[in-house]
Design a protein around this motif. Structure first.
Motif, PDB file in Angstrom:
ATOM      1  N   LEU B  77       0.823  -1.218   0.000  1.00 54.77           N
ATOM      2  CA  LEU B  77       0.000   0.000   0.000  1.00 54.77           C
ATOM      3  C   LEU B  77       0.857   1.268   0.000  1.00 54.77           C
ATOM      4  CD1 LEU B  77      -2.894   1.120   0.081  1.00 54.77           C
ATOM      5  CD2 LEU B  77      -2.657   1.206   2.564  1.00 54.77           C
ATOM      6  N   PRO B  78       1.861   1.391   0.910  1.00 57.26           N
ATOM      7  CA  PRO B  78       2.723   2.584   0.851  1.00 57.26           C
ATOM      8  C   PRO B  78       3.427   2.712  -0.490  1.00 57.26           C
ATOM      9  CG  PRO B  78       3.076   1.400   2.891  1.00 57.26           C
ATOM     10  CD  PRO B  78       2.199   0.541   2.056  1.00 57.26           C
ATOM     11  N   LEU B  79       3.860   1.584  -1.055  1.00 56.43           N
ATOM     12  CA  LEU B  79       4.538   1.626  -2.356  1.00 56.43           C
ATOM     13  C   LEU B  79       3.600   2.199  -3.411  1.00 56.43           C
ATOM     14  CD1 LEU B  79       7.203   0.776  -3.741  1.00 56.43           C
ATOM     15  CD2 LEU B  79       6.037  -1.308  -4.430  1.00 56.43           C
ATOM     16  N   GLY B  84       1.953   6.453  -6.933  1.00 55.83           N
ATOM     17  CA  GLY B  84       0.873   7.319  -7.421  1.00 55.83           C
ATOM     18  C   GLY B  84       1.222   8.783  -7.292  1.00 55.83           C
ATOM     19  N   THR B  85       1.799   9.179  -6.128  1.00 57.85           N
ATOM     20  CA  THR B  85       2.198  10.565  -5.942  1.00 57.85           C
ATOM     21  C   THR B  85       3.252  10.961  -6.965  1.00 57.85           C
ATOM     22  OG1 THR B  85       1.922  10.078  -3.608  1.00 57.85           O
ATOM     23  CG2 THR B  85       2.822  12.226  -4.179  1.00 57.85           C
ATOM     24  N   GLY B  86       4.222  10.063  -7.190  1.00 57.50           N
ATOM     25  CA  GLY B  86       5.276  10.361  -8.161  1.00 57.50           C
ATOM     26  C   GLY B  86       4.706  10.581  -9.544  1.00 57.50           C
ATOM     27  N   VAL B  87       3.780   9.703  -9.944  1.00 55.10           N
ATOM     28  CA  VAL B  87       3.184   9.844 -11.276  1.00 55.10           C
ATOM     29  C   VAL B  87       2.434  11.161 -11.379  1.00 55.10           C
ATOM     30  CG1 VAL B  87       1.413   8.906 -12.800  1.00 55.10           C
ATOM     31  CG2 VAL B  87       3.071   7.377 -11.751  1.00 55.10           C
ATOM     32  N   ALA B  88       1.697  11.502 -10.306  1.00 57.01           N
ATOM     33  CA  ALA B  88       0.949  12.764 -10.328  1.00 57.01           C
ATOM     34  C   ALA B  88       1.888  13.951 -10.454  1.00 57.01           C
ATOM     35  CB  ALA B  88       0.114  12.889  -9.056  1.00 57.01           C
ATOM     36  N   LEU B  89       3.027  13.902  -9.722  1.00 55.47           N
ATOM     37  CA  LEU B  89       3.964  15.023  -9.784  1.00 55.47           C
ATOM     38  C   LEU B  89       4.582  15.132 -11.166  1.00 55.47           C
ATOM     39  CD1 LEU B  89       5.754  14.686  -6.340  1.00 55.47           C
ATOM     40  CD2 LEU B  89       4.271  16.519  -7.080  1.00 55.47           C
ATOM     41  N   VAL B  90       4.951  13.997 -11.760  1.00 59.28           N
ATOM     42  CA  VAL B  90       5.536  14.028 -13.102  1.00 59.28           C
ATOM     43  C   VAL B  90       4.511  14.572 -14.082  1.00 59.28           C
ATOM     44  CG1 VAL B  90       6.373  12.594 -14.981  1.00 59.28           C
ATOM     45  CG2 VAL B  90       7.206  12.208 -12.676  1.00 59.28           C
ATOM     46  N   TYR B  91       3.250  14.157 -13.926  1.00 57.38           N
ATOM     47  CA  TYR B  91       2.187  14.666 -14.790  1.00 57.38           C
ATOM     48  C   TYR B  91       2.083  16.176 -14.645  1.00 57.38           C
ATOM     49  CZ  TYR B  91      -2.463  15.505 -16.644  1.00 57.38           C
ATOM     50  OH  TYR B  91      -3.508  16.006 -17.362  1.00 57.38           O
ATOM     51  N   GLY B  92       2.256  16.669 -13.392  1.00 60.35           N
ATOM     52  CA  GLY B  92       2.184  18.107 -13.174  1.00 60.35           C
ATOM     53  C   GLY B  92       3.294  18.859 -13.885  1.00 60.35           C
ATOM     54  N   THR B  93       4.478  18.250 -13.996  1.00 60.14           N
ATOM     55  CA  THR B  93       5.589  18.967 -14.620  1.00 60.14           C
ATOM     56  C   THR B  93       5.444  19.033 -16.136  1.00 60.14           C
ATOM     57  OG1 THR B  93       6.876  16.955 -14.808  1.00 60.14           O
ATOM     58  CG2 THR B  93       7.196  18.257 -12.828  1.00 60.14           C
ATOM     59  N   LEU B  94       4.542  18.248 -16.726  1.00 57.66           N
ATOM     60  CA  LEU B  94       4.426  18.247 -18.191  1.00 57.66           C
ATOM     61  C   LEU B  94       4.025  19.621 -18.718  1.00 57.66           C
ATOM     62  CD1 LEU B  94       2.724  14.796 -18.826  1.00 57.66           C
ATOM     63  CD2 LEU B  94       5.111  15.428 -19.093  1.00 57.66           C
TER      64      LEU B  94
END
Lengths: 149, 167
Positions: B77-79, B84-94
């Protein structure tokens, strides 16, 4: 580690240069990279180095703990004091232009004292944290028994 | 290189190796920052990240076990949450402007004024110092207070009581 003559000699050779570099970083921060934060950390690192080689008790004799604790608060007070000095001289809080008749010189003066404040607090905090961590370990277990603290 | 170090840090059990590799990581990060022309930040990273914090972590290691405890259950679950947070942040940088794009908002807001007026207004050639100590003096005062608070917190938590047997 305290007995190793190579470490002791090298440490004694290096320490003046580390402290000199800290002062250089502090006072040359206007012209090159560096400033109060970095200088404070380097100065604290010099003391940590000294403590690692010569033992915590000797380091405490060079920079006693009450002094370190006062440095922690003193730096912030210097910084805020510069701000209040600006107010007293008729400007806003942290307004450096009024610190001298010449605004540019006033800026220089303000930045200088602000950096001094940052350096004092940062080196005080770093050193204090190191002292506290080291004092809880086996570093000075013998000394604690001796002094009966 | 840095990714390899992170992988080793997460996989190894020896905390001593983790601390030393953390120092190595900080030095590599400092090199990256020098390459990005952020010498002041690189200096801070090298002295704080690789120097002081390595020593402090070693000091903390003194007080506890040298081996990481075995995990009790699989941390799926933590993984999942962190991925998920990492993917969201990368999506934000696009949507961000390209790196070193001169038309980016950060280069058109107050930065040109600082760069052009700094010599006239403060006479300090190092713009970083001028911005830190003068233009953004309030922020730096806040930062110093944060460092002060950290020190006070450590003192309050770790100060040794005078009573014997209570450390």
């Amino acid at each position: 580690m305290k007995g190793d003559i190579v470490l002791r000699v090298i440490a004694k050779l290096l320490l003046p240069f580390i402290i000199l570099f800290a002062l250089y970083v502090q006072f040359h921060g206007d012209f090159g990279p560096g400033g109060g934060f970095q200088a404070g950390v380097i100065a604290a690192a010099a003391m940590v180095f000294y403590a690692l080689i010569f033992g915590l008790d000797k380091a405490r004799r060079v920079v006693p703990e009450p002094l370190v604790e006062r440095m922690v608060a003193l730096g912030v007070l210097i910084y805020a004091g510069v701000g209040v000095a600006g107010m007293v001289l008729g400007g806003n809080f942290l307004d450096y232009f009024v610190l001298d008749a010449n605004p540019v010189v006033g800026q220089h003066r303000g930045i200088f004292w602000v950096e001094v404040g940052v350096a004092v607090t940062v080196s005080g905090v770093m050193l204090k944290i190191f002292y506290m961590f080291a004092a809880r370990g086996r570093f000075d277990d013998e000394s604690r028994e001796e002094s009966g603290q | 290189m840095m990714a390899a170090i992170v992988l080793v840090i997460t996989s190894t059990r020896s905390l001593f190796a983790v601390i030393v590799l953390g120092g190595v990581y900080s030095f590599l990060m400092a090199t990256v920052l020098v390459a990005l022309d952020a010498v002041d930040v690189a200096m801070t990273e090298a002295s704080v990240g690789a120097g002081i914090s390595t020593v402090l972590l070693l000091g903390a290691l003194h007080l506890c076990k040298r081996e990481e405890a075995k995990v009790l259950q699989r941390p799926w679950l933590p993984l999942l949450v962190s991925i998920g947070t990492g993917v969201a942040l990368v999506y934000g940088t696009l949507e961000l402007p390209a790196f070193s794009d001169p038309a980016a908002p950060i280069h058109t807001h107050v930065a040109p004024r600082y760069l052009q007026e700094v010599m006239k207004e403060t006479g300090v050639p190092n713009v970083v110092t001028a911005v830190l100590a003068s233009y953004r003096g309030y922020d730096t005062l806040g930062e110093t207070t944060v460092v002060f608070t950290a020190g006070v917190g450590v003192i309050a938590l770790l100060r040794r009581k005078r009573k014997p047997g209570k450390t």
